[in-house]
Design a protein around this motif. Sequence first.
Motif, PDB file in Angstrom:
ATOM      1  N   ASN A 114       6.404 -29.590   0.700  1.00  0.00           N
ATOM      2  CA  ASN A 114       6.963 -28.858   1.841  1.00  0.00           C
ATOM      3  C   ASN A 114       5.576 -29.530   2.324  1.00  0.00           C
ATOM      4  OD1 ASN A 114       9.272 -29.767   1.795  1.00  0.00           O
ATOM      5  ND2 ASN A 114       9.644 -27.201   1.511  1.00  0.00           N
ATOM      6  N   ASN A 115       4.420 -29.072   2.195  1.00  0.00           N
ATOM      7  CA  ASN A 115       3.135 -29.121   2.141  1.00  0.00           C
ATOM      8  C   ASN A 115       2.158 -30.496   2.116  1.00  0.00           C
ATOM      9  OD1 ASN A 115       2.726 -26.581   4.513  1.00  0.00           O
ATOM     10  ND2 ASN A 115       3.789 -26.581   2.436  1.00  0.00           N
ATOM     11  N   ALA A 116       0.737 -30.406   1.688  1.00  0.00           N
ATOM     12  CA  ALA A 116       0.212 -31.421   0.783  1.00  0.00           C
ATOM     13  C   ALA A 116      -0.967 -30.897   0.118  1.00  0.00           C
ATOM     14  CB  ALA A 116      -0.929 -31.818   2.699  1.00  0.00           C
ATOM     15  N   THR A 117      -1.024 -30.978  -0.712  1.00  0.00           N
ATOM     16  CA  THR A 117      -2.308 -30.602  -1.638  1.00  0.00           C
ATOM     17  C   THR A 117      -3.428 -31.612  -1.209  1.00  0.00           C
ATOM     18  OG1 THR A 117      -2.148 -29.938  -3.987  1.00  0.00           O
ATOM     19  CG2 THR A 117      -0.661 -31.900  -3.404  1.00  0.00           C
ATOM     20  N   LEU A 118      -4.536 -31.107  -2.109  1.00  0.00           N
ATOM     21  CA  LEU A 118      -5.925 -31.716  -2.489  1.00  0.00           C
ATOM     22  C   LEU A 118      -5.541 -31.850  -3.204  1.00  0.00           C
ATOM     23  CD1 LEU A 118      -8.203 -29.635  -0.172  1.00  0.00           C
ATOM     24  CD2 LEU A 118      -6.957 -32.143   1.015  1.00  0.00           C
ATOM     25  N   ILE A 119      -6.420 -33.469  -3.825  1.00  0.00           N
ATOM     26  CA  ILE A 119      -6.354 -33.481  -5.660  1.00  0.00           C
ATOM     27  C   ILE A 119      -8.117 -33.712  -5.449  1.00  0.00           C
ATOM     28  CG2 ILE A 119      -6.053 -34.858  -7.204  1.00  0.00           C
ATOM     29  CD1 ILE A 119      -2.678 -35.077  -6.681  1.00  0.00           C
TER      30      ILE A 119
END
Length: 311
Positions: free
Chosen positions: A35-40
Amino acid sequence: MTDQFIWAGRQDTDSAGDTRRLHQVVMPFNASSENNATLIGFSCDEGVRRNHGRIGAAQGPDAIRRMLANLPAHGIDCLFDAGNISCIDGKLEQAQLRLADHVKQALSQRVFPLVLGGGHEVAYGTFLGIASHLDQTLRTERLLIINFDAHFDLRESDQASSGTPFKQMSEWCRQAGVEFNYLCYGISQLGNTPALFSRARELGVHFKLDSEIAFGNLADFGRELQEQLAAATLVYLTIDLDVLPAEKAPGVSAPAALGMQLEKVEYLIRIAKDSGKLIAADIAECNPTYDRDGLTAKVAARLAHTLLQPC
């Protein structure tokens, strides 16, 4: 997660109110993240090398992170970081498949993946991750691919590169029996051969030239984008920083003589973001080797911050 020293910055502990910056809300992505954002990070410029561009974008993900670290959180209460995927021994296709796995994993956990490149070959890896996650439902969904780019990246080649990702997507869609919906902003007439324009028209690509956008009515472009978004069920957004003028983004593989103004890029990105249909995004071609005062990385971080805002 990426080296913790990258996620460092100012702490305004002597001030009242919410003083959090992104380095204070970031945490490692793991199997329980949701339920959030992730950097890849996609630390790869093998595709740029194959496309005879200026290499150095493999260092882009961490350069963008450094600029993100000290930005005020402004509504971003939590941000995950899944670290970097590296291209080993020039094996681009394997790196793209690893990226696809990471994007799929994030989506399966209801986490929005924002991929930091790396050359624009990142786009095919992100797309494969979306397609793998959606699986058979992609046949019933209408996925709109929005690309901000000076180039169509529809080159025909026996070898994948930063110039082929959208041609590869079109081929994947054709083989899977899925509609290829591709919208491109900022195309340079002088950056694409007549053959590429012909290929774009054959594939039904909707595009706007950088010159059209420079002298056109931005509100009209916004309304046209909203019409495209209304017809879509899901959106994948990809930004090649060479869409911007060279004075705004000098640190890219192919700096633009004209380009698309940053405020117009940001305006259209916000419309796409506000649609609530954005499933994944990436930012490509940040090349610290040729950057000036970290300007390109700062611009990339600004655009990333926009995409990370909660709906």
